[in-house]
Design a protein around this motif. Structure first.
Motif, PDB file in Angstrom:
ATOM      1  N   ARG A  18      -0.389   4.129  -2.098  1.00 34.37           N
ATOM      2  CA  ARG A  18      -1.639   4.948  -1.364  1.00 34.37           C
ATOM      3  C   ARG A  18      -1.184   5.972  -0.172  1.00 34.37           C
ATOM      4  N   VAL A  19      -0.215   5.489   0.497  1.00 33.97           N
ATOM      5  CA  VAL A  19       0.280   6.085   1.588  1.00 33.97           C
ATOM      6  C   VAL A  19       0.936   7.460   1.175  1.00 33.97           C
ATOM      7  N   GLU A  70       0.805  -1.193  -0.300  1.00 35.18           N
ATOM      8  CA  GLU A  70      -0.010  -0.128  -0.074  1.00 35.18           C
ATOM      9  C   GLU A  70       0.806   1.189  -0.026  1.00 35.18           C
ATOM     10  N   LEU A 124      -6.435   7.484   3.890  1.00 37.50           N
ATOM     11  CA  LEU A 124      -6.295   6.349   3.378  1.00 37.50           C
ATOM     12  C   LEU A 124      -7.436   5.472   3.162  1.00 37.50           C
ATOM     13  N   ALA A 128      -1.832   9.693   0.096  1.00 34.73           N
ATOM     14  CA  ALA A 128      -2.486  10.228   1.454  1.00 34.73           C
ATOM     15  C   ALA A 128      -1.720  11.149   2.126  1.00 34.73           C
TER      16      ALA A 128
END
Length: 210
Positions: free
Chosen positions: A149-150, A146, A203, A153
């Motif tokens: 995504r982190v 992920e 997230l 975000a």
């Protein structure tokens, strides 16, 4: 413990590279700390007398800060060179250089993500297979799968929260973070916890929108 790989580039080579032209729009103000550029034709090519000392003292840490955000050693080294170029033409006191450079590196790396200019690299693919290589903020929050995504975000958080989170995960003490961001030491922990909470919420928002 230093969790970031040492640069493959010889430190001296990057110092020499700083003798080149400073890019237009170099960092001049970072969280209220002002670096006044040297101006005038007579100052062209002039470099700070303390640049070599500060570079050798701070380079690995600055690369580490950028790597926490970007997850790429090569790109982190590019960010480090950019912020040292800014420092080289500034009037930031040498005693404040560490904090100023750390904050500048975090801002520059976050800007790369936010602008979409961060590039995927073969190095990052290798890092995904080996979590000991170039760890970043993602490792402290979610699994390696992920990471992208982190980072997305992280770039959406309020900037001071994002920078405080990056600096703490880069190994700076509460006192160092407070000094770098001109905060009271007692407020750093609260800011970091809020950043972690906001990051998880961001997230979740990204996940629900997929």
């Amino acid at each position: 413990m230093d969790l970031v790989r040492h640069s493959r580039r010889p430190p001296g080579s990057a110092v020499l590279a700083l003798a080149g032209a400073v890019p237009t729009g170099a960092v001049g103000r970072i969280e209220g700390k002002v670096g006044v550029p040297v101006s005038g034709s007579s100052a062209r090519g002039a470099m700070r007398a303390d640049l070599d000392l500060v570079f050798r003292r701070e380079y690995q840490r600055i690369v580490g800060v950028a790597a926490r955000v970007l997850g790429s050693q090569d790109q982190a080294e590019d960010v480090a060179q950019e912020v040292f170029l800014s420092f080289a033409r500034s009037s930031v006191p040498a005693g404040e250089a560490g904090g100023w450079l750390s904050v500048a590196a975090a801002h520059t790396a976050l800007n790369l993500i936010r602008s979409g200019r961060r590039r995927s690299t073969r190095e990052e693919s290798a890092a995904a297979a080996d979590p000991a290589v170039v760890p970043d903020v993602a490792d402290a929050v979610v699994t390696l799968e992920e990471r992208s995504r982190v980072r997305a975000a992280l770039a959406e958080l309020p900037r001071k929260q994002a920078v405080a989170l990056v600096l703490r995960h880069s190994g700076l003490s509460y006192a160092d973070v407070a000094s770098a961001l001109q905060m009271s030491p007692g407020s750093v922990g609260t800011t970091v916890r809020r950043a972690e909470s906001a990051l998880r919420k961001e997230l979740n928002r990204h996940a629900s929108s997929d």
